[in-house]
Write an enzyme that holds these catalytic residues in place. Structure first.
Site, PDB file in Angstrom:
ATOM      1  CG  HIS A 145      -2.524  -0.785   0.890  1.00 27.61           C
ATOM      2  ND1 HIS A 145      -2.864  -1.005   0.184  1.00 27.61           N
ATOM      3  CD2 HIS A 145      -1.858  -2.087   2.328  1.00 27.61           C
ATOM      4  CE1 HIS A 145      -3.581  -2.017   0.308  1.00 27.61           C
ATOM      5  NE2 HIS A 145      -3.380  -2.604   1.432  1.00 27.61           N
ATOM      6  CG  HIS A 184      -6.578  -5.375   2.155  1.00 27.35           C
ATOM      7  ND1 HIS A 184      -6.058  -6.195   2.670  1.00 27.35           N
ATOM      8  CD2 HIS A 184      -7.840  -5.308   2.212  1.00 27.35           C
ATOM      9  CE1 HIS A 184      -7.031  -6.296   3.263  1.00 27.35           C
ATOM     10  NE2 HIS A 184      -7.728  -5.302   3.337  1.00 27.35           N
TER      11      HIS A 184
HETATM   12 ZN   LIG Z   1      -4.772  -6.887   2.191  1.00 32.18          ZN
END
Ligand SMILES: [Zn+2]
Length: 329
Positions: A145, A184
């Protein structure tokens, strides 16, 4: 072959015997970084994987390395100098320093983040030099991320991006693939390589879900595969077989990186995909088969998410077990 000699000791692909070890790279600092008490991205994540590898008798067959710190030069291939300095300057002497609502630094975080990024640099060097066939980095904080200039989603430096950039810039590779099966979207990795055609980025992720982005695919460069909550093994296998593998075959990567998050497991508390432990072995076999065909077997995999400790341990061990399997298995 680069003029400065990088890769001079790289053996021809046909000589990369299946007897080369798989490297397991970690560091004690990765067990010290802690956000809030009870935070799911917790030190035990690294420990339970190590314990499971021992319990399965795999530990002794791995080549173990301590992760070095990534240097500023290595980080700067991915992150602006000002961002690296910001992370250094925000490191607290005591207590927690909150960088975003999900992401905080404790006094041990900077060291862990530097080691986690450095693990990927070492992994690339080991695999490129023929000292290891593949590598798994059992490290945290995770990285996918982390954007060029933004810490978020438990991530500070983008570990896999730092490794991929090292393979491209230091070892002169022209094509690398990054496979991201964390539940994600790896928005940070996409932010880093969006305009870099030397990288094929294949991702599957639950959507809608954090980080609430579903960017478009770019043929031959970015293969984004959003899946609705409740999707399970069949959906994973369809995405990989029908979307990832054709793109990988056409791209013919010289090294494959894996953002190995295990939070798409059915037991994970943070998400709603329904993968089974054996799916992680299956997708690892698929990645290794592409690597064996195009990349001399070279796979560098790095822990990202995975928050149910027993599912994480079993899934990561299944992943490492398949990384260790022979090229002709
Ligand atoms: Zn994740």
């Amino acid at each position: 072959m680069r003029a400065d000699g990088a890769g001079m000791d790289t053996p021809p692909d046909e000589l990369r015997a299946a007897t080369l070890p798989v490297a397991l790279i970690s560091h004690a600092a990765c067990r010290l970084h802690q956000m809030a008490p009870g935070h799911p991205e917790q030190p035990a994540r690294v420990s339970v994987i190590a314990e499971e590898l021992r319990a399965r008798g795999l530990h002794d067959f791995l080549a173990h390395y301590e992760a070095p710190r990534a240097t500023d030069e290595q980080l700067a291939r991915v992150h602006p100098a000002g961002y690296i300095e910001l992370i250094r300057s925000r490191a607290p002497a005591a207590g927690l320093e909150q960088l975003d609502p999900d992401t905080a630094m404790c006094p041990d975080t900077l060291e862990a983040a530097l080691r986690a990024a450095g693990s990927n640099v070492l992994a690339v060097d080991l695999v490129m030099s023929g000292r290891a066939r593949r590598a798994f980095c059992n490290v945290r904080p995770p990285g996918h991320h982390a954007e060029r200039a933004r810490a978020m989603g438990f991530c500070f430096f983008n570990n896999v991006a730092v490794g991929a950039a090292h393979a491209l810039e230091r070892h002169g590779l022209e094509r690398v693939a990054i496979l991201d099966f964390d539940v994600h979207l790896g928005n940070g990795t996409e932010d880093v390589f969006r305009d870099d055609g030397r990288v094929l980025l294949c991702s599957l992720y639950q959507y809608p879900l954090y980080p609430d982005m579903d960017p478009p695919s770019v043929p031959g460069h970015i293969v984004n595969c959003p899946l609705p909550a409740g999707s399970g093994s069949e959906a994973l296998r369809a995405v990989v077989s029908e979307q990832w593998l054709p793109a990988l075959e056409a791209f013919a990567p010289q090294m494959i990186f894996v953002s190995a998050g295990f939070d798409a497991h059915a037991a994970d508390p943070l998400a709603g995909l329904r993968l089974a432990t054996e799916d992680y072995g299956w997708v690892t076999d698929a990645a290794c088969a592409v690597a064996d065909r195009h990349a001399g077997g070279r796979v560098v995999s790095t822990l990202e998410g995975g928050y149910d400790l027993s599912a994480l341990a079993a899934s990561a061990a299944a992943h490492v077990e398949r990384l260790m399997a022979g090229a002709t298995d």
